[in-house]
Design an enzyme around this catalytic site. Structure first.
Site, mmCIF file in Angstrom:
data_model
loop_
_atom_site.group_PDB
_atom_site.id
_atom_site.type_symbol
_atom_site.label_atom_id
_atom_site.label_comp_id
_atom_site.label_asym_id
_atom_site.label_seq_id
_atom_site.Cartn_x
_atom_site.Cartn_y
_atom_site.Cartn_z
ATOM 1 N N THR A 124 0.738 -1.169 0.070
ATOM 2 C CA THR A 124 -0.008 0.204 -0.037
ATOM 3 C C THR A 124 0.637 1.261 0.139
ATOM 4 O O THR A 124 0.278 2.327 0.006
ATOM 5 C CB THR A 124 -0.927 -0.012 1.323
ATOM 6 N N ARG A 166 -3.447 -2.083 9.626
ATOM 7 C CA ARG A 166 -4.092 -0.629 9.326
ATOM 8 C C ARG A 166 -4.766 -0.875 7.819
ATOM 9 O O ARG A 166 -5.974 -0.327 7.518
ATOM 10 C CB ARG A 166 -3.301 0.381 9.029
ATOM 11 N N SER A 167 -3.996 -1.694 6.780
ATOM 12 C CA SER A 167 -4.722 -1.759 5.724
ATOM 13 C C SER A 167 -5.326 -2.867 5.070
ATOM 14 O O SER A 167 -5.832 -3.407 3.997
ATOM 15 C CB SER A 167 -3.480 -1.533 4.642
ATOM 16 N N CYS A 225 17.481 4.760 -3.375
ATOM 17 C CA CYS A 225 16.996 4.937 -4.680
ATOM 18 C C CYS A 225 18.107 6.206 -5.097
ATOM 19 O O CYS A 225 18.023 6.277 -6.458
ATOM 20 C CB CYS A 225 15.677 5.699 -4.414
ATOM 21 N N GLN A 247 17.073 15.235 -4.909
ATOM 22 C CA GLN A 247 16.328 14.240 -4.858
ATOM 23 C C GLN A 247 14.530 14.604 -4.492
ATOM 24 O O GLN A 247 14.385 15.635 -4.038
ATOM 25 C CB GLN A 247 16.519 13.657 -3.373
ATOM 26 N N LYS A 299 24.943 6.680 2.425
ATOM 27 C CA LYS A 299 24.785 5.501 1.741
ATOM 28 C C LYS A 299 25.041 5.297 0.210
ATOM 29 O O LYS A 299 25.631 4.465 -0.277
ATOM 30 C CB LYS A 299 23.089 5.397 1.652
ATOM 31 N N ARG A 345 17.381 17.580 -1.142
ATOM 32 C CA ARG A 345 15.884 17.401 -1.567
ATOM 33 C C ARG A 345 15.191 18.801 -2.348
ATOM 34 O O ARG A 345 15.448 19.818 -1.947
ATOM 35 C CB ARG A 345 15.074 17.366 -0.268
ATOM 36 N N HIS A 396 14.715 11.248 -9.132
ATOM 37 C CA HIS A 396 15.851 11.796 -8.558
ATOM 38 C C HIS A 396 16.794 12.042 -9.682
ATOM 39 O O HIS A 396 16.817 11.233 -10.593
ATOM 40 C CB HIS A 396 16.537 10.655 -7.625
HETATM 41 N N1 LIG Z 1 10.321 5.960 -1.826
HETATM 42 C C1 LIG Z 1 11.257 5.568 -2.396
HETATM 43 O O1 LIG Z 1 11.884 6.343 -3.407
HETATM 44 C C2 LIG Z 1 11.930 4.496 -2.236
HETATM 45 C C3 LIG Z 1 13.008 4.239 -3.275
HETATM 46 C C4 LIG Z 1 13.924 2.883 -2.727
HETATM 47 C C5 LIG Z 1 13.738 2.240 -1.436
HETATM 48 N N2 LIG Z 1 12.729 2.897 -0.569
HETATM 49 C C6 LIG Z 1 12.535 1.971 0.566
HETATM 50 O O2 LIG Z 1 11.298 1.307 0.474
HETATM 51 C C7 LIG Z 1 10.693 0.917 1.407
HETATM 52 C C8 LIG Z 1 9.347 1.568 1.511
HETATM 53 O O3 LIG Z 1 9.284 2.875 1.172
HETATM 54 P P1 LIG Z 1 7.901 3.676 0.633
HETATM 55 O O4 LIG Z 1 8.503 4.872 0.297
HETATM 56 O O5 LIG Z 1 7.086 2.803 -0.279
HETATM 57 O O6 LIG Z 1 7.412 3.980 2.099
HETATM 58 P P2 LIG Z 1 5.733 4.265 2.476
HETATM 59 O O7 LIG Z 1 4.869 4.842 1.405
HETATM 60 O O8 LIG Z 1 5.769 4.919 3.684
HETATM 61 O O9 LIG Z 1 4.966 2.481 2.551
HETATM 62 C C9 LIG Z 1 5.534 2.058 3.845
HETATM 63 C C10 LIG Z 1 4.576 0.633 3.347
HETATM 64 O O10 LIG Z 1 5.142 -0.393 4.619
HETATM 65 C C11 LIG Z 1 3.923 -0.700 5.329
HETATM 66 N N3 LIG Z 1 4.384 -1.042 6.672
HETATM 67 C C12 LIG Z 1 4.616 0.033 7.527
HETATM 68 N N4 LIG Z 1 4.697 -0.471 8.915
HETATM 69 C C13 LIG Z 1 4.153 -1.822 8.525
HETATM 70 C C14 LIG Z 1 4.233 -2.812 9.602
HETATM 71 N N5 LIG Z 1 4.634 -2.587 10.809
HETATM 72 N N6 LIG Z 1 3.860 -4.302 9.218
HETATM 73 C C15 LIG Z 1 3.435 -4.201 7.772
HETATM 74 N N7 LIG Z 1 3.688 -3.337 6.839
HETATM 75 C C16 LIG Z 1 4.104 -2.115 7.188
HETATM 76 C C17 LIG Z 1 2.880 0.186 5.038
HETATM 77 O O11 LIG Z 1 1.697 -0.630 5.184
HETATM 78 P P3 LIG Z 1 0.362 0.604 5.688
HETATM 79 O O12 LIG Z 1 -0.158 1.386 4.400
HETATM 80 O O13 LIG Z 1 -0.740 -0.499 5.877
HETATM 81 O O14 LIG Z 1 0.906 1.475 6.640
HETATM 82 C C18 LIG Z 1 3.179 0.559 3.655
HETATM 83 O O15 LIG Z 1 2.651 -0.358 2.579
HETATM 84 C C19 LIG Z 1 11.356 1.708 2.599
HETATM 85 O O16 LIG Z 1 12.369 0.970 3.472
HETATM 86 C C20 LIG Z 1 12.284 2.770 1.904
HETATM 87 O O17 LIG Z 1 13.464 3.294 2.531
HETATM 88 C C21 LIG Z 1 11.853 4.053 -1.045
#
Ligand SMILES: NC(=O)c1ccc[n+]([C@@H]2O[C@H](COP(=O)([O-])OP(=O)(O)OC[C@H]3O[C@@H](n4cnc5c(N)ncnc54)[C@H](OP(=O)(O)O)[C@@H]3O)[C@@H](O)[C@H]2O)c1
Length: 350
Positions: free
Chosen positions: A14, A42-43, A132, A159, A228, A250, A257
């Site tokens: 999600t 939550r989802s 990323c 970014q 990183k 940012r 990016h």
């Molecule tokens: N954004 C980027 O450009 C990017 C690029 C590379 C890597 N990343 C990495 O990818 C990961 C996800 O990033 P995102 O940007 O997609 O974050 P996000 O939009 O905040 O999404 C987080 C996801 O994790 C789920 N989640 C959070 N707590 C949880 C729990 N306790 N148990 C199960 N699911 C849980 C959330 O579910 P709910 O909706 O139910 O809360 C949601 O589906 C992170 O580690 C981030 O560092 C991000």
């Protein structure tokens, strides 16, 4: 007899990355059998469309990994740290996009265009996907390194808000709504701070601004994002002592990016030589004709798969160095697409 197609779980389905992951697996070759969607409680119960069909989101629990061949983790670091080993212990190969395991010696950090062979050696059953920002430049840097032997990198990032997840996206839109109608805000020092409302995951207003800090503070004034880039690039290229300096910034871009890169090599590199290598390398598009206003911008590359490279120049002071600008979609090649490419390499193993 048709071969059984492997079962895939998307954990964090999600979120910002998970949403793109669903799009990526729905539009690439249909190599997966069942696709299970998982998120926080939550989802649970939400229904999302995958490959044209509605699938119910499950709450993360050990049982969701039963019969899963490959589990994509698109969740915060602490959730991956706890749950990726649970999935691996139940027999799934884990591809993790968080920062939890990237620098673990027992976990390969894989970019299919650069070090695909590293994916085979995974004693913990976990493969990590780079950050990323590293991913936005590593395909171009890797291609030039293969051709000319990299000696040093100096980079500055630009970014996007979505690099900070759904909270980053929501914050930038909300801040833009707040300032959109004004013809005065932004003209006096500090007035944006009061005008934009909540800063969300950023340490300063992002709308109408640039913020020279991403991640958290580390020793010596460096940010976690800057370290990183340094550590991950060294690991991916197998050059543990490569000199790398990064400044992470940012910018008020939703997705995409960019980095300005200064790269020094072991031998002389002309502009033409660098352009030739970049235009021949898989995963890269050279977009470099400034006379015709052709160079990559995040607004033009968002939603696309490749890394885009332009503004290639030989350094005026060092014939062994080139400068260039790269852009990539941080949610696609920067996360979901890179993971899908790794997963597809592994499909014959299941
Ligand atoms: N954004 C980027 O450009 C990017 C690029 C590379 C890597 N990343 C990495 O990818 C990961 C996800 O990033 P995102 O940007 O997609 O974050 P996000 O939009 O905040 O999404 C987080 C996801 O994790 C789920 N989640 C959070 N707590 C949880 C729990 N306790 N148990 C199960 N699911 C849980 C959330 O579910 P709910 O909706 O139910 O809360 C949601 O589906 C992170 O580690 C981030 O560092 C991000």
């Amino acid at each position: 007899m048709t071969a059984r197609k492997p079962t895939l779980a998307i954990v964090g389905a999600t979120g910002a990355v998970g949403t793109v992951m669903i799009d990526v697996v729905s539009t690439r070759d249909d190599v997966w059998g069942e696709i299970r969607l998982v998120a926080s409680p939550r989802s649970a119960g939400r229904r999302l469309r995958v490959r044209g069909r509605e699938v119910e989101v499950l709450a993360l629990a050990p049982e969701v990994f039963e019969g899963v061949d490959l589990a994509m983790f698109d969740v915060p670091d602490e959730v991956s740290r706890e749950w990726a080993p649970v999935a691996a212990a139940r027999g799934a190969v884990v591809i993790d996009k968080s920062g939890a395991f990237r620098m673990d010696d027992q976990v390969p950090l894989v970019v299919p265009e650069v070090n695909p062979g590293h994916a085979a050696l995974r004693p913990k059953g976990i493969i990590s996907v780079p950050n990323c920002t590293t991913l936005a430049m590593i395909v171009a840097v890797g291609a030039l390194h293969r051709a000319f032997g990299l000696r040093e990198l100096v980079v500055a990032s630009y970014q996007a808000a979505s690099g900070a997840g759904q909270a980053g996206i929501d914050t930038l839109y909300a801040q833009m709504d707040k300032v959109a109608g004004s013809r005065t805000v932004g003209q006096r020092a500090g007035d944006l701070r009061g005008a934009v409302g909540d800063f969300g995951p950023f340490p300063a207003p992002l709308a109408m601004n640039v913020v020279p800090f991403a991640g958290s503070l580390r020793d010596g004034g460096w940010s976690s994002e800057e370290l990183k880039i340094r550590n991950e690039t060294r690991k991916i290229l197998g050059k543990p002592r490569l000199k790398i300096t990064a400044t992470c910034v940012r910018v008020p871009v939703l997705t995409g990016h960019s980095l300005a890169v200064h790269a020094e090599f072991a031998r002389d590199v002309s502009r033409f030589d660098a352009q030739r290598v970049l235009s021949d390398a898989p995963g890269l598009v050279l977009c470099d004709d400034p006379e015709r206003d052709e160079f990559p911008t995040p607004a033009d590359v968002v939603g696309t798969d490749p890394t885009w490279v332009g503004r290639v120049r030989q350094s005026l002071d060092d014939p062994k160095a080139v400068d260039f600008f790269v852009c990539g979609d941080n949610l696609r090649k920067g996360a979901a697409l890179n993971a899908a490419q790794i997963a597809e390499m592994l499909v014959p193993e299941f």
